[in-house]
Design a protein around this motif. Sequence first.
Motif, PDB file in Angstrom:
ATOM      1  N   PRO A  63      40.985  38.688  47.643  1.00  0.00           N
ATOM      2  CA  PRO A  63      40.408  38.970  46.226  1.00  0.00           C
ATOM      3  C   PRO A  63      39.170  37.959  45.948  1.00  0.00           C
ATOM      4  O   PRO A  63      38.887  37.802  44.656  1.00  0.00           O
ATOM      5  CB  PRO A  63      41.692  38.802  45.429  1.00  0.00           C
ATOM      6  CG  PRO A  63      42.391  37.826  45.841  1.00  0.00           C
ATOM      7  CD  PRO A  63      41.989  38.036  47.444  1.00  0.00           C
ATOM      8  N   LYS A  99      36.324  38.039  39.402  1.00  0.00           N
ATOM      9  CA  LYS A  99      37.163  36.933  39.484  1.00  0.00           C
ATOM     10  C   LYS A  99      38.505  37.491  40.180  1.00  0.00           C
ATOM     11  O   LYS A  99      38.840  38.691  40.115  1.00  0.00           O
ATOM     12  CB  LYS A  99      37.333  36.246  38.244  1.00  0.00           C
ATOM     13  CG  LYS A  99      37.438  37.137  36.998  1.00  0.00           C
ATOM     14  CD  LYS A  99      37.508  36.469  35.858  1.00  0.00           C
ATOM     15  CE  LYS A  99      37.951  37.333  34.537  1.00  0.00           C
ATOM     16  NZ  LYS A  99      37.864  36.479  33.114  1.00  0.00           N
ATOM     17  N   PRO A 100      39.265  36.569  40.933  1.00  0.00           N
ATOM     18  CA  PRO A 100      40.438  37.177  41.652  1.00  0.00           C
ATOM     19  C   PRO A 100      41.317  37.803  40.783  1.00  0.00           C
ATOM     20  O   PRO A 100      41.889  38.869  41.459  1.00  0.00           O
ATOM     21  CB  PRO A 100      40.752  36.094  42.398  1.00  0.00           C
ATOM     22  CG  PRO A 100      39.621  34.971  42.363  1.00  0.00           C
ATOM     23  CD  PRO A 100      38.806  35.231  41.090  1.00  0.00           C
ATOM     24  N   PRO A 101      41.718  37.317  39.556  1.00  0.00           N
ATOM     25  CA  PRO A 101      42.900  38.226  38.943  1.00  0.00           C
ATOM     26  C   PRO A 101      42.468  39.702  38.661  1.00  0.00           C
ATOM     27  O   PRO A 101      43.119  40.259  38.276  1.00  0.00           O
ATOM     28  CB  PRO A 101      42.783  37.239  37.518  1.00  0.00           C
ATOM     29  CG  PRO A 101      42.147  36.010  37.925  1.00  0.00           C
ATOM     30  CD  PRO A 101      41.160  36.275  38.940  1.00  0.00           C
ATOM     31  N   LYS A 103      42.043  43.315  38.916  1.00  0.00           N
ATOM     32  CA  LYS A 103      42.810  44.330  40.032  1.00  0.00           C
ATOM     33  C   LYS A 103      42.077  45.600  40.150  1.00  0.00           C
ATOM     34  O   LYS A 103      41.250  46.012  39.387  1.00  0.00           O
ATOM     35  CB  LYS A 103      44.181  44.422  39.354  1.00  0.00           C
ATOM     36  CG  LYS A 103      45.239  43.211  39.255  1.00  0.00           C
ATOM     37  CD  LYS A 103      46.284  43.320  38.659  1.00  0.00           C
ATOM     38  CE  LYS A 103      47.159  42.243  38.571  1.00  0.00           C
ATOM     39  NZ  LYS A 103      48.387  42.583  37.928  1.00  0.00           N
TER      40      LYS A 103
END
Lengths: 152, 487
Positions: A63, A99-101, A103
């Motif tokens: 991610p 950003k990785p969070p 989804k």
Amino acid sequence: MAASRKRILKEYGECMNDTPSGMKINFDEQNITEWEILMDGPDQSLYAGGHFKLRLTFPTEYPFKPPVVSFKTKIYHPNVSNDDKGSMCLGMLRPEAWKPPNKVISVLHLIQTLLIEPNPDDSIEPTIANEYKDNRKEFEKTAKDWVKRYAK
Amino acid sequence: MDPLPQQSTQPSPQRDLVFCHVCENEYYRDEHGLTCPECQSDFTEIIEPEHDPRSDRMADDEDEEEPSFLQLPRQNPFHDHRPWRETPDPDDGDIGQIRWTQTGPGNFSVTGTIYRTYSPSPRRGNEAGNDTHDPQHPIINSFATMLQSIVGNNLGAGLGSGQRQSQGEQTQTQGGQQSPGTSPNSAQTQGGPRIQDIPGGHRFTYHQTARLVPRDANHPHAHLEPVDDLNNVLASLFGALGDHPGQRTPGTQPGQPGQPPQMNPLAALFAAVLNPDLAHHGDFVYTQEALDRIISQLMEQNATGNAPGPATAEAIAALPKKKVSVEMLGPDGRAECSICMDEVNVGDEVTELPCHHWFHQQCVGMWLGEHDTCPHCRKGIMDRSKHDENTTSTLQGAASDSSGPSNRSVPSPNPTPQIPGSFGTVESGTAEDHFLVPETREQQREHEQQAEQPSPNDQQSSSPATTEASGGSISERIRRGLFGAPR
């Protein structure tokens, strides 16, 4: 990469539990980084009645890198490139904004929102964006026309 | 010797023209044979189009003879240059109004007018309302309007639109018709070239005045280039924009739609150059839209370049670890690392960033290794002043830096945005200004100390930049540079 694989599988489960309305995800166990999404044009949008095929591709760095969204069905929209790629690149999907969070499910919601309300200020097709802003009637006519022509 | 009528005679295929090399006489072979009737010399030659002894001789004899009035045209290398040799003359009716006016003692002005009718393309003959399908047409029209404004109203109606005619031409339209013979009245032709719309196309009127000055045969004259005035040049241009007369399809009535528009190459060129849809040539653009396209292309090519730079390995390693406590769990008693989405349990070790967001050490390490931002809130983990020192020390060499590593490894309680190359518009103070000359190390230390003391002011001013990391991205900088500060 094992970590990203794990996360993709988790996200798939999440999407299955809470699939956005009018969406269907075709998931290939052999190649989990390529999702095929069948999406109905949202009822309240110009694209109502159309069936759109999208491909969601996860990069190996997922991610840490954003997934890539592309429309396989031609669509007349300021935020979808009017070429054979049909790429959609805006908002959280931009590499520098990702950003990785974030989804996948929020990506899917973003796509739906954009079909209901295009974002001409962050367009990939300036010509269509200008038409959307200045000549909404013409835009709507073409968009609906394309739905009839390509998305049935 | 009476060469006047013969000088200009071209060898004709029917009659051989003979040139006498002794007396330069020219005569027809069938009249006098090969012996010159003037000097009885037999040093004569038949003039052939491929080989004309006259021009050779003139070059040789230049120094011996004083140029006379009648020989002058020969010395002009273009005296026989007739590129329009093959082009049929305008119809007799097209040429009219040749007038000789005595403008002074011995000075004459000759005024002639040529009318030429250009056939229309079907497209141009259409009603203006039918033209919407052709994007190039309005462009040519606007180009015509532009030229019209340059030369005043002399050009009359522009190409295409029959609705832009002035009053005088309106009446003329009726009389003009297709037959070139019915020439406009003289009042119209006075003003230079005119372009009129006539039902069959556009009529261009060339209006040329020759100045005749008596020659002084004994003295050389300054060479006078014939001067064409701008109006005539433009009229020719419009003539070229029209279709060639020969291209008209017989039987095609103007105004009949359905005929595929055929573009004159020159018109097509202008249309292409002026078409806003094609408004870029390589890296040169004419419109905002094309500029936007290039900028977004550049930004896409530098997708990673937009993101903030990586955090140093020391800074990442120095992030505090902590055990997951009950308070850190969500309301439902569960929590997960938002990067790998794996659930965390109480007692697991996680890494906390200065902004108090926490992740798995491995997960956040990979992210920070590429971008010095918190995955959640985009706050950097490295202090700005430390970062400055960092870069400075890299430049100055690591040897001069003794306090650096320890300083760097301690995350500041009040981190400022760590965006390399940021314009830092929201901050104040010279230490933030990357356009200033680098400070000395003493000054830097001072700023460092100031920065170390958390002040509410500082906190306030830095927060807007940290909420969105785009503050220092290339795209933002380009936008800011081009369109001013963000709203």
